[in-house]
Design a protein around this motif. Structure first.
Motif, PDB file in Angstrom:
ATOM      1  N   ILE A 232       0.840  -1.200   0.000  1.00  0.00           N
ATOM      2  CA  ILE A 232       0.000   0.000   0.000  1.00  0.00           C
ATOM      3  C   ILE A 232       0.875   1.251   0.000  1.00  0.00           C
ATOM      4  N   GLY A 233       1.978   1.202   0.795  1.00  0.00           N
ATOM      5  CA  GLY A 233       2.900   2.333   0.820  1.00  0.00           C
ATOM      6  C   GLY A 233       3.508   2.603  -0.544  1.00  0.00           C
ATOM      7  N   ASN A 234       3.911   1.515  -1.239  1.00  0.00           N
ATOM      8  CA  ASN A 234       4.481   1.669  -2.581  1.00  0.00           C
ATOM      9  C   ASN A 234       3.453   2.219  -3.554  1.00  0.00           C
ATOM     10  N   ILE A 235       2.219   1.709  -3.440  1.00  0.00           N
ATOM     11  CA  ILE A 235       1.152   2.178  -4.325  1.00  0.00           C
ATOM     12  C   ILE A 235       0.877   3.663  -4.084  1.00  0.00           C
ATOM     13  N   MET A 236       0.833   4.058  -2.809  1.00  0.00           N
ATOM     14  CA  MET A 236       0.588   5.467  -2.488  1.00  0.00           C
ATOM     15  C   MET A 236       1.737   6.337  -2.985  1.00  0.00           C
ATOM     16  N   LYS A 237       2.954   5.805  -2.875  1.00  0.00           N
ATOM     17  CA  LYS A 237       4.112   6.558  -3.356  1.00  0.00           C
ATOM     18  C   LYS A 237       4.046   6.744  -4.864  1.00  0.00           C
ATOM     19  N   ASP A 238       3.735   5.629  -5.576  1.00  0.00           N
ATOM     20  CA  ASP A 238       3.597   5.710  -7.039  1.00  0.00           C
ATOM     21  C   ASP A 238       2.454   6.645  -7.418  1.00  0.00           C
ATOM     22  N   LYS A 239       1.391   6.557  -6.645  1.00  0.00           N
ATOM     23  CA  LYS A 239       0.245   7.423  -6.925  1.00  0.00           C
ATOM     24  C   LYS A 239       0.623   8.886  -6.750  1.00  0.00           C
ATOM     25  N   GLY A 240       1.434   9.175  -5.696  1.00  0.00           N
ATOM     26  CA  GLY A 240       1.873  10.552  -5.469  1.00  0.00           C
ATOM     27  C   GLY A 240       2.751  11.060  -6.596  1.00  0.00           C
ATOM     28  N   VAL A 241       3.669  10.190  -7.081  1.00  0.00           N
ATOM     29  CA  VAL A 241       4.544  10.582  -8.202  1.00  0.00           C
ATOM     30  C   VAL A 241       3.720  10.855  -9.452  1.00  0.00           C
ATOM     31  N   LYS A 242       2.735   9.948  -9.700  1.00  0.00           N
ATOM     32  CA  LYS A 242       1.886  10.130 -10.878  1.00  0.00           C
ATOM     33  C   LYS A 242       1.051  11.408 -10.755  1.00  0.00           C
ATOM     34  N   GLN A 243       0.618  11.701  -9.528  1.00  0.00           N
ATOM     35  CA  GLN A 243      -0.175  12.906  -9.302  1.00  0.00           C
ATOM     36  C   GLN A 243       0.650  14.161  -9.610  1.00  0.00           C
ATOM     37  N   VAL A 244       1.923  14.159  -9.153  1.00  0.00           N
ATOM     38  CA  VAL A 244       2.802  15.296  -9.416  1.00  0.00           C
ATOM     39  C   VAL A 244       3.046  15.451 -10.919  1.00  0.00           C
ATOM     40  N   LYS A 245       3.303  14.309 -11.582  1.00  0.00           N
ATOM     41  CA  LYS A 245       3.536  14.356 -13.029  1.00  0.00           C
ATOM     42  C   LYS A 245       2.295  14.840 -13.768  1.00  0.00           C
ATOM     43  N   LEU A 246       1.132  14.382 -13.313  1.00  0.00           N
ATOM     44  CA  LEU A 246      -0.119  14.775 -13.954  1.00  0.00           C
ATOM     45  C   LEU A 246      -0.357  16.274 -13.791  1.00  0.00           C
ATOM     46  N   GLU A 247      -0.136  16.773 -12.573  1.00  0.00           N
ATOM     47  CA  GLU A 247      -0.315  18.213 -12.343  1.00  0.00           C
ATOM     48  C   GLU A 247       0.684  19.025 -13.170  1.00  0.00           C
ATOM     49  N   ALA A 248       1.922  18.538 -13.280  1.00  0.00           N
ATOM     50  CA  ALA A 248       2.927  19.225 -14.096  1.00  0.00           C
ATOM     51  C   ALA A 248       2.515  19.226 -15.564  1.00  0.00           C
ATOM     52  N   GLY A 249       1.935  18.087 -16.017  1.00  0.00           N
ATOM     53  CA  GLY A 249       1.470  17.986 -17.402  1.00  0.00           C
ATOM     54  C   GLY A 249       0.350  18.975 -17.688  1.00  0.00           C
ATOM     55  N   PHE A 250      -0.602  19.072 -16.742  1.00  0.00           N
ATOM     56  CA  PHE A 250      -1.704  20.024 -16.927  1.00  0.00           C
ATOM     57  C   PHE A 250      -1.188  21.466 -16.957  1.00  0.00           C
ATOM     58  N   THR A 251      -0.199  21.754 -16.099  1.00  0.00           N
ATOM     59  CA  THR A 251       0.380  23.106 -16.072  1.00  0.00           C
ATOM     60  C   THR A 251       1.065  23.434 -17.390  1.00  0.00           C
ATOM     61  N   GLU A 252       1.792  22.464 -17.926  1.00  0.00           N
ATOM     62  CA  GLU A 252       2.491  22.678 -19.202  1.00  0.00           C
ATOM     63  C   GLU A 252       1.493  22.888 -20.342  1.00  0.00           C
ATOM     64  N   ILE A 253       0.427  22.082 -20.327  1.00  0.00           N
ATOM     65  CA  ILE A 253      -0.604  22.232 -21.364  1.00  0.00           C
ATOM     66  C   ILE A 253      -1.249  23.608 -21.270  1.00  0.00           C
ATOM     67  N   GLU A 254      -1.500  24.048 -20.040  1.00  0.00           N
ATOM     68  CA  GLU A 254      -2.114  25.365 -19.841  1.00  0.00           C
ATOM     69  C   GLU A 254      -1.203  26.483 -20.362  1.00  0.00           C
ATOM     70  N   VAL A 255       0.108  26.358 -20.073  1.00  0.00           N
ATOM     71  CA  VAL A 255       1.068  27.367 -20.554  1.00  0.00           C
ATOM     72  C   VAL A 255       1.115  27.382 -22.070  1.00  0.00           C
ATOM     73  N   ARG A 256       1.174  26.215 -22.669  1.00  0.00           N
ATOM     74  CA  ARG A 256       1.219  26.129 -24.131  1.00  0.00           C
ATOM     75  C   ARG A 256      -0.065  26.676 -24.745  1.00  0.00           C
ATOM     76  N   ALA A 257      -1.194  26.376 -24.130  1.00  0.00           N
ATOM     77  CA  ALA A 257      -2.470  26.867 -24.644  1.00  0.00           C
ATOM     78  C   ALA A 257      -2.507  28.397 -24.589  1.00  0.00           C
ATOM     79  N   ASN A 258      -2.037  28.957 -23.470  1.00  0.00           N
ATOM     80  CA  ASN A 258      -2.004  30.419 -23.367  1.00  0.00           C
ATOM     81  C   ASN A 258      -1.054  31.040 -24.401  1.00  0.00           C
ATOM     82  N   GLN A 259       0.108  30.365 -24.617  1.00  0.00           N
ATOM     83  CA  GLN A 259       1.049  30.867 -25.628  1.00  0.00           C
ATOM     84  C   GLN A 259       0.433  30.803 -27.022  1.00  0.00           C
ATOM     85  N   LEU A 260      -0.260  29.710 -27.311  1.00  0.00           N
ATOM     86  CA  LEU A 260      -0.890  29.550 -28.624  1.00  0.00           C
ATOM     87  C   LEU A 260      -1.971  30.599 -28.836  1.00  0.00           C
ATOM     88  N   ILE A 261      -2.767  30.825 -27.798  1.00  0.00           N
ATOM     89  CA  ILE A 261      -3.833  31.824 -27.902  1.00  0.00           C
ATOM     90  C   ILE A 261      -3.240  33.226 -28.114  1.00  0.00           C
TER      91      ILE A 261
END
Length: 293
Positions: A232-261
């Protein structure tokens, strides 16, 4: 076993068969109460006298016919299925609680009063120091299990414990000690029970082996829980890493979208400026042409 009561209150606690204080009292539908061992032996002896299998049996007192709730079982097990008379047990406990000290049963039968210091689990009797010494001299009682009365756990109740329930004797064959437990019928068994009544049961375990089995099961359970906890600890750790990566991905998409606009908006402004300039130039040329004509 204790002596016969001398008044009505004591008679209420007396088994009509053995004429002694009730032990593990069992009630019949007619409300007459007996020791579990006594009523069990009465049922077996009734079957032996009838020389045939019983479907019911009479109450030893009022002769009212009693139909067992488990007729498919051996008659020796019918007594165990009878309802335990908790009221009588409680009253006996309350009566015993009036006396601060447990009396020696052997001395009591001799009309003497002595403080009991030990309890014989096989004889199911309380013993004073003198009777304990005599008890130990008897070769027949040499292997009996003796416990000190003060060491008996009373944490489960504010009153004194029901010492009559502290016994290694088989509930069916009182002369035998329990050696196993049948998980199919949830009953304690002696050697005779295992070989006769429970010979077809699939889940009968020796009590001594159950201690080690329980320990092994606990260790296995602890290991399994720790393993699950680690996973469970490993799963939560992996989940946390994926969550950080996902949030970073959304931030990058938002920046690119604003630049494109912004880029699209800049291009549209440039095209609009060219269009207005061309339109203004065309308008001037038209006006000049009209003036010449």
């Amino acid at each position: 076993m204790a002596t016969v009561g001398q008044n009505y209150e004591q008679d209420a606690f007396t088994c009509p068969i053995c004429l002694e204080t009730l032990k593990s009292p069992k009630s019949l539908p007619c409300l007459h109460t007996f020791c579990e061992t006594c009523i069990g032996e009465f049922i077996v002896s009734t079957e032996q006298r009838a020389d045939q299998n019983l479907s019911n049996y009479p109450c030893p007192v009022c002769r009212k016919v009693v139909t067992p709730t488990n007729p498919e079982d051996e008659t020796s097990q019918w007594a165990a299925s009878l309802p335990h008379n908790l009221t009588i047990s409680s009253l006996i406990l309350m009566q015993n609680a009036k006396s601060v000290e447990q009396e020696c049963h052997i001395c009591k039968r001799q009309h003497k009063i002595s403080k009991a210091t030990h309890w014989c689990r096989d004889c199911i009797e309380a013993l004073c120091k003198e009777c304990l010494h005599l008890h130990g001299l008897m070769k027949l009682f040499a292997d009996h299990k003796i416990v000190q009365v003060k060491e008996i756990d009373t944490s489960a109740s504010e009153q004194e414990p029901d010492l009559c329930m502290i016994s290694d004797s088989c509930p069916v064959h009182s002369s035998k000690s329990v050696v196993a437990f049948c998980f199919d019928h949830h009953e304690l068994c002696c050697v005779l029970c295992v070989t006769v009544q429970h010979r077809r049961c699939e889940n009968v375990q020796v009590i001594k082996e159950m201690k080690y089995l329980k320990s092994n099961k606990i260790n296995a359970l602890v290991f399994e829980v720790n393993d699950i906890k680690s996973n469970i600890g490993n799963i939560m750790k992996d989940k946390g890493v994926k969550q950080v990566k996902l949030e970073a991905g959304f931030t990058e998409i938002e920046v690119r979208a604003n630049q494109l606009i912004s880029s699209i908006k800049g291009n549209l402004d440039y095209i609009l400026a060219l269009f207005i300039k061309e339109l203004t130039l065309h308008e001037r040329n038209k006006n000049a042409s009209l003036k010449k004509n």
